[in-house]
Structures are given as structure tokens and as C-alpha cells.
Design a protein around this motif. Structure first.
Motif, PDB file in Angstrom:
ATOM      1  N   GLU A  85     -10.317   2.935  -7.528  1.00  0.00           N
ATOM      2  CA  GLU A  85     -10.110   1.568  -7.011  1.00  0.00           C
ATOM      3  C   GLU A  85      -9.710   1.574  -5.535  1.00  0.00           C
ATOM      4  N   ARG A  86      -9.692   2.780  -4.943  1.00  0.00           N
ATOM      5  CA  ARG A  86      -9.273   2.939  -3.547  1.00  0.00           C
ATOM      6  C   ARG A  86      -7.880   2.371  -3.323  1.00  0.00           C
ATOM      7  N   GLN A  87      -7.027   2.671  -4.282  1.00  0.00           N
ATOM      8  CA  GLN A  87      -5.617   2.284  -4.227  1.00  0.00           C
ATOM      9  C   GLN A  87      -5.437   0.774  -4.035  1.00  0.00           C
ATOM     10  N   ASP A  88      -6.264  -0.004  -4.738  1.00  0.00           N
ATOM     11  CA  ASP A  88      -6.135  -1.455  -4.689  1.00  0.00           C
ATOM     12  C   ASP A  88      -4.760  -1.872  -5.206  1.00  0.00           C
ATOM     13  N   ALA A  89      -4.021  -2.647  -4.426  1.00  0.00           N
ATOM     14  CA  ALA A  89      -2.631  -2.959  -4.743  1.00  0.00           C
ATOM     15  C   ALA A  89      -2.503  -3.808  -6.006  1.00  0.00           C
ATOM     16  N   VAL A  90      -3.393  -4.776  -6.197  1.00  0.00           N
ATOM     17  CA  VAL A  90      -3.316  -5.636  -7.384  1.00  0.00           C
ATOM     18  C   VAL A  90      -3.609  -4.825  -8.645  1.00  0.00           C
ATOM     19  N   ALA A  91      -4.647  -4.005  -8.606  1.00  0.00           N
ATOM     20  CA  ALA A  91      -4.991  -3.182  -9.761  1.00  0.00           C
ATOM     21  C   ALA A  91      -3.862  -2.212 -10.095  1.00  0.00           C
ATOM     22  N   ALA A 140       0.825  -1.206   0.000  1.00  0.00           N
ATOM     23  CA  ALA A 140       0.000   0.000   0.000  1.00  0.00           C
ATOM     24  C   ALA A 140       0.863   1.262   0.000  1.00  0.00           C
TER      25      ALA A 140
END
Length: 252
Positions: A152-158, A131
């Protein structure tokens, strides 16, 4: 032992997953690497990093030799000119004016990805970021990409998938990170990505993300294979024939 050169509008991708330290059943043949590669391998302080670098480069040479029908030791690898400054640190290339293949190599945290194609190609594989990495790196992205990361709310995979698309594209261009990350859009909407390139997400397991960028094709067909570690050991030159198992085929 030979492999067929991929046809136009297609590429072969090879994924190598490093086994846990201490579990290798053979020894890599480092004599297949050139002096610069052997020196670079020797500078890796950690055993895991040294093994990954060495196996990735042995794998690259064995694959290229299988496609070209030559000995891995006879291959001369060089660098194309950089589009940003015309200096010789652009895309890695075969040092031969009539070479029928382009290639790209990436490795990160126990996994390597090798791309082989008849046109310029870039590949990238990364461990799913933290993150904190997402937070620090997002401001450098294209404005539209920044908006997607926020949505994406800072989604790590995305974010990691976006980052590998961007790095694969920049490697394909030959600029690497010498070209500002904010210039090109490699986000979720394929219609807004650079028109001359086809950029494809590559499945490689839950801990990593990967992508490939292929030049000059409206429709790309990419075959993804696992490359077994056993293919790279000494005195095992024909193992590639038996270990070339098809993982999946991607059409885009």
C-alpha cells in the motif's frame, strides 16, 4: 429509560464526537463517575483531553445503565484477569458475576467509541496516523501485515485501519499490547484473521479510523449509532431516548 440488550451474534457501537471547546451547551454530571475515574479526569492537563475522557466515561455509564435499567452511579466496573499473566488488568468488566453485558471503550483526539455486546468485545478508534508513525510502527507487525503495508506504499489510512483492527482484537482478548503485535494477523484478508473472532471496520469520518472485534460468532451484525453530547449533560437523563439516531448497520 431502557435500551434492549443486543441479541447474540450482534453488538451496539456508539460514536461520540467531541464538540469544539467552548461550544458545549451544558455541563457533564461527573458525580456519575467513580472516584478512580474522577481522579483520572483530574490528571488530564489539557482541557480537550479532560473533556474527552470525562464525556466518554459518562457516556459509557449512561449507556450501561440504560441497557441494565439501573442508575449510572450504582455500576461497579472492574478488570478481568489478563490471559498473559493472570493479574487483574485484563478487559474492563461489570463487577457482577451474572452481568449480561460486555463492553469496551476507546477514545482518541476528539472522538470516543463504545461497544456493548452479550459476548466479549473490543473496540478501538484512532486519529489517522502520520507517515512517521507508519514508518516507526510497521516493523512490529505480523510479517504478512508488513507486506501489505509495503504494497500500500505505507498508506496512512490503510495502516490506521489495520492498527485499529489489531488493537480492538487485543482489547477483546484482554491482553492489550501485552501480547506481541507480530503474533496475530489482522490484515486485509478476513479469512486469515483469528477464527474465533469477527473483526469489523467501523466508519467514523475522514479524520479517524475505528474497528470492533466480537468473540465467538461466525456472522456478526453490528449497529452503529451516534451518541449526541447533549445526552450526557446534567438534568437530561431522558435525552438518550431522542438522540439515539441510527448511523448504519454492518453485517459481516
Amino acid at each position: 429509560m431502557t435500551l434492549p440488550i443486543p441479541p447474540q451474534r450482534s453488538a451496539d457501537l456508539w460514536i461520540l464526537r467531541q464538540p469544539p471547546l467552548g461550544t458545549c451547551t451544558g455541563e457533564l454530571d461527573l458525580t456519575e463517575l467513580d472516584a478512580a475515574e474522577q481522579s483520572r479526569a483530574g490528571t488530564c492537563r489539557r482541557e480537550a483531553g479532560r473533556l474527552l475522557y470525562s464525556s466518554a466515561h459518562v457516556g459509557l455509564r449512561r449507556l450501561l445503565s440504560a441497557y441494565l435499567g439501573t442508575d449510572p452511579r450504582s455500576l461497579r466496573l472492574g478488570r478481568d484477569t489478563c490471559p498473559c499473566c493472570d493479574e487483574p488488568h485484563g478487559r474492563p468488566v461489570l463487577d457482577s458475576p451474572d452481568a449480561p453485558l460486555h463492553f469496551s471503550l476507546s477514545h482518541s483526539n476528539g472522538m470516543a467509541l463504545i461497544g456493548i455486546a452479550p459476548v466479549p468485545i473490543g473496540v478501538d478508534v484512532e486519529k489517522v496516523p502520520t507517515a512517521e508513525t507508519v514508518r516507526v510502527c510497521t516493523p512490529a507487525l505480523h510479517p504478512r501485515e508488513q507486506g501489505e503495508v509495503a504494497a500500500e506504499r505505507q498508506d496512512a489510512v490503510a495502516f490506521g485501519q489495520l492498527w485499529t483492527r489489531k488493537e480492538a482484537y487485543l482489547k477483546g482478548l484482554g491482553t492489550g499490547l501485552g501480547r506481541p503485535l507480530s503474533v496475530d494477523y489482522l490484515g486485509a484478508d478476513p479469512t486469515l484473521r483469528p477464527a474465533a473472532w469477527k473483526v469489523i471496520d467501523v466508519p467514523c469520518g475522514p479524520q479517524h479510523v475505528a474497528a470492533a472485534a466480537l468473540y465467538g460468532t461466525a456472522r456478526a451484525r453490528v449497529r452503529v449509532h451516534w451518541l449526541a453530547m447533549e445526552c450526557l449533560y446534567k438534568h437530561n437523563p431522558e435525552a438518550l431516548d431522542h438522540e439515539r439516531s441510527l448511523l448504519t448497520e454492518l453485517a459481516a
